[in-house]
Each structure stands twice: as C-alpha cells, then as structure tokens.
Design an enzyme around this catalytic site. Structure first.
Site, short mmCIF file in Angstrom:
data_model
loop_
_atom_site.label_atom_id
_atom_site.label_comp_id
_atom_site.label_asym_id
_atom_site.label_seq_id
_atom_site.Cartn_x
_atom_site.Cartn_y
_atom_site.Cartn_z
N GLY A 1 36.69 -6.09 -25.71
CA GLY A 1 37.51 -7.20 -25.24
C GLY A 1 36.70 -8.31 -24.60
O GLY A 1 37.20 -9.07 -23.78
N GLY A 2 35.40 -8.41 -24.98
CA GLY A 2 34.58 -9.51 -24.50
C GLY A 2 34.34 -9.50 -23.00
O GLY A 2 34.08 -10.55 -22.41
N SER B 1 32.51 -3.54 -29.87
CA SER B 1 32.40 -4.91 -29.40
C SER B 1 31.81 -4.90 -27.99
O SER B 1 30.71 -4.41 -27.79
CB SER B 1 33.77 -5.60 -29.46
OG SER B 1 33.64 -6.99 -29.32
#
Length: 511
Positions: free
Chosen positions: A124-125, A207
């Site tokens: 989620g960055g 991610s």
C-alpha cells in the site's frame, strides 16, 4: 425423538473437530482467546505493542504490557490512519492510531506441533493497507498464518529535527519499520503458544510489503527472526536520495527527510513538535500526500544504501523467493504524450537520456505510454529484484529463486488497458484473492501450482516438490528465472537491456 437425537449428534460431530483447536492460550502478556474459523483457531486482534498515541506518537513502539484476565481476540483491530484506497476493500474498518495489532490463524491442535509460520506484511505504498484477513489455504497445509499491522504515512514515517533530538540517537522516521521489527520479535517469542515454530518463520510482502521484506533482510535488528523471505514486486536497492523530495529512490537519508518533516510542520501551521502531537490524526492525514513519507536510512533499522550492504555481505543471508510482473506500470500510468515522455527523461536521467531512449524507445504517444509503463515496471520493481538476485548469489549462501509473472487474467484490479500482468496480478494466483473477475481454466491450473510453490517454500525453503515444474536456483546469465505465462518455464532474465541501463545509471548516481 430419534430425529432430534440424531440432529444433536450430527451437530456435535460437526463442532467437535474445532474443539481440538487451540482456542485459548497464554502469551507473554497473559491469557488470550480466539475464535473458530473454518476449522482453525483464529486470533483476530493481538496487540503486540502499546497504542502509539499521545506522547507515544512518533516514538519507537513500546512492548505491550501484561493484561488482566483473558484477552478476547474475536474482532479485527483498527486500521492505521490512511488515505482510503477502494482497491483495498477495508474502508468499513475504523481508522485509529491504536492500530498495532497482528493476527494468528493456526491449524495446530497442540502447542508442541512446531508448524512452519508465514508472516504477511501488507503493501500500500507505506500509505494504505491493513493486516485484516485470513489465508485458509495455507492453514489447510499445516502452516500458521500471521499478518501484521504497522503505522503508515506521516504517522509512521515522518522524520523531524525535534524527533531526532528527542530520540537520543539523532534519528527519526521509520516508526512503521520499527513496528514491523517489534511484531517479528513478538512472533519469535510467542508463536510457539499457537503451535508454531519460531525457527521456521518466513516473512512475505507485496509492493511496499515486499519493499519492507527487503529492508528487513538487510536490517541487523532482524538477525535470527526469520529463516526465509518472499518479496513480490518490491526491493530496496536503488541509490538513497539526498533530496527532501524526488530523487531516484523514495528512501532518503535522515537530514533531507527531516527537511520534509519541517515543511510538513509549516504546511500544518504548527509551532513545534508539541503542537504537532496535539493535532488530531485526521488533521495530519488530511494534509498528507500519498507516498510523501517513506523509510529513512537511520543507521539502525536501515543501516546504509542496501546495494552497498549486499556487496559487503552485510545482510541476513536467508533463502529468498523474489520476482515481479511483466506489466507492473500499467496500474500507475494511464496516459503519456511523446513530448511529455522526452521531457521526463531529460529531467530524470540527464546525461543518460540518450541511453534511456535506446532502452525505452518511443516515436509517438502510444509508444510513449508503453515505454513509460515499462520503465515503471523496471525502475521500482524489476531492477531491484534483478540486483537483489545477483548480489545475494554473489555474496551469500541462501538459495535464491526468481520469478517473472506474465499471465494476464480477468481476475485483476485493472482489467482493461493492460498488455500483461499488472501490479498485484499475481496475488489471486497465490492466495485466491478475488478482484471481481473470472479465472480461466489456464489461470486455475496455474494458481494451483503457484500456491504449491509458495507453500512448499514456506515449509522447506524450496518451492519444488514431486509433480511440479522444476524451479532451479537463480544463476546470473543462465536460464534460471521461472517465467509464469500459460504455464511455467525457465528463461534468462527478461528485459536484460533495460536491466543493464539501470545498472549503469545507478552506478553513475552512486559515484
């Protein structure tokens, strides 16, 4: 009467297997009780640290104090304050600074089973996401599934001169990373209470979660906390930025990160750190841009430029399984004119602009869009994976398995405008995620094999087993990358020309 007795016996037969699960156990803080879920014991909300509120905002996590009585872990905990991302599917869960929880789903029926443990770190960055969810397919295979939560955005990663002074070590930021490390320590010390083996822990993330896994693999604070690691589309090997904003990597050194923190304070019109701590979390969130705050090289959790650390063999040398997808960039970039593309290249690559155009040519708008998407595939995902694989095979002893996922599917977050497998497209194939699209017959068969690869790796540090396409360890320059597209086959590193460009460009940046 017979029918009533039979119904009662049938009900008992259904519930009795669950009765054997570890639905109550004792951890360092005291007794804790979970719930029955799909035949497994599920502890939804385990606090591994004190709530980072008040004066604990922007401080290292503090271990959770003992509680009295039996702690009921039957509901999911709050998610961190974050910009809502509809793709996460968690907007119904309340947001709170009181968010330092983890969950445990265990198939164990006794505490002495010593089952392998899979720890998921969500993506989620570093700005969105949640630990909430289960992985029944892994539990059915005898794996204890753990998912951890950590602070996000400004509340998780803001550096500031006052915070650095307050720390006593002249560091600040990285609170979300220290949360992850504390959670791993808690798991190491307590997972045996759930039938897990602290010596058989595999960490995994996608991610920003994969980025976190990469950071933890290089952190001296994580020595002995896991024996294997899986990183999907994430790695921390780019040069560290000396700029408060921009640069070739979102990770910064402390000083420029502190400058960004001061700018954030001015934006909020706060007089000092005390005033920032007095503000509501919602006010801070409303002023935070997506991906504005990321991890910081602080000399403790993140010691230095990770590329250099791996060159020197200074990392946690564990078995790894790492990879990325062939159309990662399509999720992030939707349009680009050729003129915009050329201007971007000049601004970002300077003297290397012509070499960049050789690696990513474009003569019109359509080609420019494809080229920028490919660059976005390689820059934050592909090259980091490639560098990680090369460095660890050169300086380490742990096995390295590298994959390249290229199966386009309708069960994907982005279903149109893509040429292949976009960012997170591999997740339904491994974990059974539902992104609202049907899986084809080929997809279904591939997902069965991919799930087995991941499960085998968690159990043994090796994805292989009888009946599966053989996946060899990575060797630079050889057909040793498991390409996943309409089947499974070993190939050389894909996009080698582009990998070579970033290898050369980053070397010039590090000089």
């Amino acid at each position: 009467m017979k029918r009533i007795i039979f119904s009662a016996l049938l009900s008992m037969a259904i519930t009795l297997p669950g009765m054997a699960q570890i639905l109550k156990t004792t951890v360092a803080q005291g007794e804790i009780e979970g719930v029955l879920h799909e035949g497994f014991a599920l502890y939804k909300r385990i606090p591994y640290a004190e709530a980072p509120v008040g004066n604990l905002r922007w401080k290292m996590p503090v271990a959770k104090k003992p509680w009295k009585g039996v702690y009921k872990s039957d509901e999911w905990g709050n998610r961190p304050f974050q910009v809502d991302d509809p793709n996460q599917g968690i907007s119904h869960i309340p947001m709170s600074e009181d968010c330092l929880y983890l969950s445990v789903e265990t198939p164990a029926k006794s505490k002495d089973e010593k089952l392998p443990v899979f720890v998921m770190i969500h993506g989620g960055g570093f700005s969105t996401g949640s630990y909430i969810g289960t992985q029944d397919s892994f539990a059915r295979e005898g794996i204890v599934y753990v998912s951890i939560e950590y602070r996000l955005g400004a509340l998780g990663f803001m550096a500031h001169p006052e915070l650095s002074k307050e720390s006593g070590k002249k560091i600040s930021g990285n609170y979300g990373i220290y949360d992850q490390i504390m959670a791993l320590n808690w798991i190491h010390d307590n997972i045996a209470a759930f039938g897990g083996d602290p010596e058989k822990v595999t960490i995994c993330g996608e991610s920003a979660g994969g980025y976190s896994v990469s950071i933890l693999c290089a952190s001296p604070l994580c020595k002995g906390l896991f024996r294997a690691a899986i990183s999907e589309s994430g790695g921390n090997f780019g040069p560290i930025s000396n700029q408060p904003y921009g640069g070739v990597n979102n990770v910064r050194y402390v000083k420029p990160a502190e400058t960004a923190g001061l700018d954030f304070q001015k934006k909020l019109k706060a007089k000092n750190l005390k005033a920032l701590r007095a503000m509501s979390a919602q006010t801070i969130l409303d002023s935070t841009g997506y991906k504005l705050f990321w991890p910081v090289v602080d000399g403790y959790a993140i010691v230095d430029d990770q590329y250099k650390l791996y060159e020197q063999g200074k990392y946690n040398d564990v078995d790894i399984m790492i990879g990325y997808n062939d159309d990662e960039g399509s999720l992030f970039i939707y349009n680009m004119t050729v003129d915009q593309y050329k201007q971007m290249a000049k601004e970002q690559f300077g003297d290397y602009t012509n070499k960049f155009f050789e690696a990513y040519p474009a003569q019109n708008d359509q080609e420019a869009l494809y080229a920028i998407q490919e660059m976005f595939r390689d820059r934050p995902f592909g090259w980091d994976t490639y560098a990680w694989a090369n460095l660890q095979t050169a300086t380490g002893k742990g096995n390295v398995y590298m994959y390249y996922f290229a199966q386009k599917s309708q069960n994907s977050i982005l279903k149109s405008g893509t040429r292949g497998a976009t960012h997170v497209a591999e997740m339904p194939f491994i974990y059974g995620s539902d992104f609202g699209g049907a899986m084809s017959e080929t997809d279904t068969h591939m997902s069965q094999i991919m799930a087995k690869y991941w499960i085998n790796f968690v159990k043994t540090g090796n994805p292989n087993a009888e009946g599966l396409p053989f996946w060899c360890t990575y060797k630079q320059g050889e057909e040793s990358v498991m390409t996943m597209k309409k089947g499974f086959y070993l190939t050389p590193v894909p996009n080698q020309k582009q990998m070579d460009f970033f290898e050369d460009f980053y070397k010039s940046v590090r000089k």
